[in-house]
Design a protein around this motif. Sequence first.
Motif, PDB file in Angstrom:
ATOM      1  N   ASP A 134       0.574  -1.504  -0.048  1.00 20.61           N
ATOM      2  CA  ASP A 134       0.001   0.032   0.112  1.00 20.61           C
ATOM      3  C   ASP A 134       1.351   1.076  -0.286  1.00 20.61           C
ATOM      4  N   VAL A 135       1.813   1.206   0.695  1.00 22.10           N
ATOM      5  CA  VAL A 135       2.298   2.628   0.996  1.00 22.10           C
ATOM      6  C   VAL A 135       4.002   2.437  -0.806  1.00 22.10           C
ATOM      7  N   ILE A 136       4.054   1.176  -0.760  1.00 23.91           N
ATOM      8  CA  ILE A 136       4.801   1.742  -2.212  1.00 23.91           C
ATOM      9  C   ILE A 136       3.717   2.177  -3.799  1.00 23.91           C
ATOM     10  N   ASN A 137       2.817   1.812  -3.041  1.00 23.36           N
ATOM     11  CA  ASN A 137       1.018   1.662  -4.287  1.00 23.36           C
ATOM     12  C   ASN A 137       1.038   3.642  -4.217  1.00 23.36           C
ATOM     13  N   LYS A 138       1.218   3.413  -2.868  1.00 21.27           N
ATOM     14  CA  LYS A 138       0.527   5.017  -2.874  1.00 21.27           C
ATOM     15  C   LYS A 138       1.548   6.302  -3.238  1.00 21.27           C
ATOM     16  N   PHE A 139       3.052   5.800  -3.209  1.00 19.21           N
ATOM     17  CA  PHE A 139       3.733   6.415  -3.680  1.00 19.21           C
ATOM     18  C   PHE A 139       4.137   6.760  -5.069  1.00 19.21           C
ATOM     19  N   ASN A 140       3.867   5.745  -6.025  1.00 18.28           N
ATOM     20  CA  ASN A 140       4.517   5.445  -6.909  1.00 18.28           C
ATOM     21  C   ASN A 140       2.461   6.311  -7.517  1.00 18.28           C
ATOM     22  N   GLU A 141       2.319   6.414  -7.074  1.00 15.84           N
ATOM     23  CA  GLU A 141       0.775   7.693  -7.210  1.00 15.84           C
ATOM     24  C   GLU A 141       0.847   8.864  -7.322  1.00 15.84           C
ATOM     25  N   ALA A 142       1.899   9.236  -6.808  1.00 15.16           N
ATOM     26  CA  ALA A 142       2.281  10.652  -6.229  1.00 15.16           C
ATOM     27  C   ALA A 142       3.605  10.967  -6.972  1.00 15.16           C
ATOM     28  N   ALA A 143       4.368   9.505  -7.636  1.00 16.32           N
ATOM     29  CA  ALA A 143       5.175   9.942  -8.461  1.00 16.32           C
ATOM     30  C   ALA A 143       5.532  10.388 -10.016  1.00 16.32           C
ATOM     31  N   VAL A 188       1.113  16.866  -3.075  1.00 17.92           N
ATOM     32  CA  VAL A 188       0.966  16.862  -1.815  1.00 17.92           C
ATOM     33  C   VAL A 188       0.623  15.701  -1.260  1.00 17.92           C
ATOM     34  N   PRO A 189      -1.080  15.733  -1.385  1.00 17.16           N
ATOM     35  CA  PRO A 189      -1.766  15.522  -0.441  1.00 17.16           C
ATOM     36  C   PRO A 189      -1.492  13.681  -1.088  1.00 17.16           C
ATOM     37  N   VAL A 190      -1.244  13.704  -1.805  1.00 17.00           N
ATOM     38  CA  VAL A 190      -0.943  11.929  -2.644  1.00 17.00           C
ATOM     39  C   VAL A 190       0.451  12.164  -1.346  1.00 17.00           C
ATOM     40  N   LEU A 191       1.625  12.259  -1.116  1.00 19.14           N
ATOM     41  CA  LEU A 191       2.980  12.142  -0.110  1.00 19.14           C
ATOM     42  C   LEU A 191       2.454  12.451   1.314  1.00 19.14           C
ATOM     43  N   GLU A 192       1.727  13.176   1.142  1.00 24.19           N
ATOM     44  CA  GLU A 192       1.011  13.505   2.868  1.00 24.19           C
ATOM     45  C   GLU A 192       0.272  12.203   3.315  1.00 24.19           C
ATOM     46  N   GLN A 193      -0.444  10.939   2.354  1.00 25.73           N
ATOM     47  CA  GLN A 193      -1.422   9.844   2.855  1.00 25.73           C
ATOM     48  C   GLN A 193      -0.513   8.755   2.753  1.00 25.73           C
ATOM     49  N   THR A 194       1.387   9.103   2.007  1.00 23.40           N
ATOM     50  CA  THR A 194       2.126   7.709   2.013  1.00 23.40           C
ATOM     51  C   THR A 194       2.756   7.891   2.823  1.00 23.40           C
ATOM     52  N   VAL A 195       2.819   8.730   3.676  1.00 22.12           N
ATOM     53  CA  VAL A 195       3.407   9.022   5.049  1.00 22.12           C
ATOM     54  C   VAL A 195       2.608   8.549   5.831  1.00 22.12           C
ATOM     55  N   GLU A 196       1.644   8.908   6.000  1.00 16.32           N
ATOM     56  CA  GLU A 196       0.168   8.050   6.990  1.00 16.32           C
ATOM     57  C   GLU A 196       0.423   6.591   6.755  1.00 16.32           C
ATOM     58  N   LEU A 197       0.722   6.565   5.349  1.00 15.59           N
ATOM     59  CA  LEU A 197       0.604   4.902   5.566  1.00 15.59           C
ATOM     60  C   LEU A 197       2.039   4.253   6.946  1.00 15.59           C
ATOM     61  N   ALA A 198       2.894   4.821   5.591  1.00 12.38           N
ATOM     62  CA  ALA A 198       3.990   4.287   6.589  1.00 12.38           C
ATOM     63  C   ALA A 198       4.204   4.822   7.426  1.00 12.38           C
ATOM     64  N   THR A 199       3.849   5.622   8.114  1.00  9.48           N
ATOM     65  CA  THR A 199       4.136   5.863   9.642  1.00  9.48           C
ATOM     66  C   THR A 199       3.286   4.771  10.373  1.00  9.48           C
ATOM     67  N   ALA A 200       1.962   4.048  10.137  1.00  7.00           N
ATOM     68  CA  ALA A 200       1.105   3.344  10.709  1.00  7.00           C
ATOM     69  C   ALA A 200       1.700   1.888  10.428  1.00  7.00           C
ATOM     70  N   SER A 201       2.615   1.302   9.787  1.00  3.23           N
ATOM     71  CA  SER A 201       2.924   0.474   9.328  1.00  3.23           C
ATOM     72  C   SER A 201       3.705   0.713   9.967  1.00  3.23           C
ATOM     73  N   THR A 202       3.574  -0.899  10.871  1.00  8.61           N
ATOM     74  CA  THR A 202       4.809  -2.067  11.421  1.00  8.61           C
ATOM     75  C   THR A 202       5.958  -3.181  10.583  1.00  8.61           C
ATOM     76  N   ASP A 203       5.681  -2.629   9.448  1.00  8.85           N
ATOM     77  CA  ASP A 203       6.358  -3.357   8.505  1.00  8.85           C
ATOM     78  C   ASP A 203       7.847  -2.570   8.081  1.00  8.85           C
ATOM     79  N   GLY A 221       9.579  -2.656   6.222  1.00  6.01           N
ATOM     80  CA  GLY A 221      10.475  -3.048   5.146  1.00  6.01           C
ATOM     81  C   GLY A 221       9.899  -1.330   3.953  1.00  6.01           C
ATOM     82  N   VAL A 222       9.423  -0.612   5.365  1.00  5.55           N
ATOM     83  CA  VAL A 222       8.370   0.775   4.522  1.00  5.55           C
ATOM     84  C   VAL A 222       9.894   1.942   4.999  1.00  5.55           C
ATOM     85  N   ALA A 223      10.420   1.609   5.729  1.00  4.89           N
ATOM     86  CA  ALA A 223      11.765   2.816   6.478  1.00  4.89           C
ATOM     87  C   ALA A 223      12.627   3.672   5.182  1.00  4.89           C
TER      88      ALA A 223
END
Length: 309
Positions: free
Chosen positions: A27-36, A48-63, A65-67
Motif C-alpha cells: 500500500d505504501v509503495i503503491n501510494k508513493f508511485n501514485e505521487a511519483a 502533496v496530499p498523496v505524498l502526505e497520505q503515503t507518510v501516514e500509511l508508512a508511519t502507521a505500518s509495522t512493516d 520494509g517501509v522505512a
Amino acid sequence: MKKGRIVLLLAASLMFTGVASAQTADDVINKFNEAAALLNAKNYAEAVPVLEQTVELATASTDEGVAETLAETQKQLANAYLNWGRTLASGGDMDNALPKFEKALELAESYNPANVAVAKRMIVTVYNIQGGQQVNAGNYAGAAEIYSKALTVDPNNGEIGLLAAQCYAQAGDLAKAGEIYEKLVAAGNAKAKEAYAIDLLSTAVKAENFEDANAALQKIFSFDPTNAQALLAYIQTANNYKKYDEVIAKAEEAAAAQTDEAKKSDIYFLQAIAYQTKEDKANAIAAYKKVTAGDNAATAKTQIEALSK
C-alpha cells in the motif's frame, strides 16, 4: 521475509519496484508511485496530499520494509512543497506561495537539509517583494514589519536589514531602526552606516532642544567621528542654541572634515561669531580671516574692519 527494494528515477518515471513483504508495504509503495507520477507531471498541488497520505500509511505500518519508502517520501514532500511554492510565485501569487515555502523549510530542516538554504531564500524573496509593494503604497510601517519577518529567516541579510531599518525610520520609529542599523554598522555594512547617519541628521534637525539634537549627532560620531555633515550640523545646532563654547571647541575639527570651501568658511564664520559674542576680538578676527568663500565672505571682511578699529 524479503524487504521491498526502492528504485527512484525522478527524471523519468519515479516508480518503486520490488516484492513487498506485507500488504501494508504494498500500500505504501503503491501510494508513493501514485505521487511519483504526479511529481513527474509537475502537478505539485495534487502530489502533496498523496505524498502526505503515503507518510501516514508508512508511519502507521509495522512493516520494517517501509522505512526506506518513508524516508524518500518525506524528502520528496519537502521538494514538492518547494516546487509548489515556486509555481505559485512565478504566477505572482505570493500570498499563497509563502506558506508553501515555509512548509518546505520546516520539512527540509528535518528530512532534506540540502533544501534548507533554498527554502529560506525563497521565503526572503517573497517577503522582499511584499515589502516593496508596501513601500510603493506608502505604508512604511507595514513594509518594515514584513522586512523584519524576513530577518527572522535570514538574520545576516544586510540588504533586507537595511530596507527594514530605512522603513522603520520613514515610519517614525527611529528606535527600532536604530537597533537594526547598529547591528549592520557593527557588521561593517557601509550602506547602513551612511543611511543611519542621514536618519540621525534628520532627527537632529527636527529636534526642539540642544540635548536631543546633540544626542542624535553624538550617535553618528560614535561610528563615524569624521562625518562632515554631522560635524557641520553640530556647529550650526550649537550656534542656534547659543552654545558658543561648543562652537569654539569643535569648529577646527568640523572645518577640517569639509571638502567644500564654502561649508568650511561657514564653520569659521560661526566660530568668529562665537568669539565675538564672548568679546574675544583677537580670536574673532582670526576666525573671520578664514572665511574666504560662500555667502559670508563679504560680511566677514566687514567684521574684520570693524573689529580692527
